[in-house]
Design a protein around this motif. Structure first.
Motif, short mmCIF file in Angstrom:
data_model
loop_
_atom_site.label_atom_id
_atom_site.label_comp_id
_atom_site.label_asym_id
_atom_site.label_seq_id
_atom_site.Cartn_x
_atom_site.Cartn_y
_atom_site.Cartn_z
N GLY A 94 5.49 -21.47 14.92
CA GLY A 94 6.22 -22.08 16.04
C GLY A 94 5.34 -22.92 16.94
N ASN A 95 5.52 -22.77 18.25
CA ASN A 95 4.78 -23.58 19.23
C ASN A 95 3.29 -23.32 19.23
OD1 ASN A 95 7.12 -24.84 20.06
ND2 ASN A 95 7.50 -23.38 21.71
N ARG A 120 -0.52 -25.86 16.81
CA ARG A 120 -0.92 -27.17 17.35
C ARG A 120 -1.43 -28.00 16.18
NH1 ARG A 120 -5.16 -26.94 21.26
NH2 ARG A 120 -5.97 -25.15 20.13
#
Length: 147
Positions: free
Chosen positions: A94-95, A98
């Motif tokens: 998910g978030n 990076r």
């Protein structure tokens, strides 16, 4: 040479707990050993036969975090993990993923080979890759010309 087996990769961390959480949550590592050193500790993380050894940093990093697939100066470029499906792995992270490069398909080299690179919480580059296979008959070292 006597029996040789890969042992571990050691990471020096500004925030060892953040790094430990990242590799345990998204890559399935667990604590294998904690060793007290002065007021800090060294933590060994394990996943199957792969170990990461986390050291607390005692100095400031002399260089900015790497980009893309990792630094292009001499040294270690990135850690790499095989996954069944790069897109599914990125969705699971998910978030926290990076992404620094990719995902990229390398079908022209190996059908089904797909890779993405992402930065861990301290900017170390981690590759996740699906579909890599060894070359059937790679040129031997003796057959490789020196630059």
């Amino acid at each position: 040479m006597a029996t040789l087996a890969f042992s571990h990769v050691a990471l020096t961390c500004q925030d060892p707990l953040s790094i430990e959480r990242f590799y345990t949550q998204y890559f399935g590592f667990t604590r294998a050993r904690v060793i007290a050193i002065g007021e800090g500790q060294v933590v060994f993380l394990k996943r199957e036969d792969t170990y990461l050894e986390l050291f607390p940093a005692t100095q400031v990093a002399p260089l900015a975090s790497a980009k893309g697939s990792g630094p292009e100066y001499p040294g270690w470029r990135h850690l790499a993990f095989a996954v069944e499906n790069v897109d599914a792995a990125l969705a699971e992270i998910g978030n926290a993923a990076r992404i620094t490069l990719g995902p990229i398909d390398f079908d022209s080299v190996i059908p089904g080979w797909r890779t993405a690179w992402l930065a861990d919480p301290e900017g170390n580059i981690v590759e996740i890759s699906q579909g890599y296979t060894d070359q059937e008959n790679p040129p031997q070292l003796e057959d490789t010309p020196l630059s």
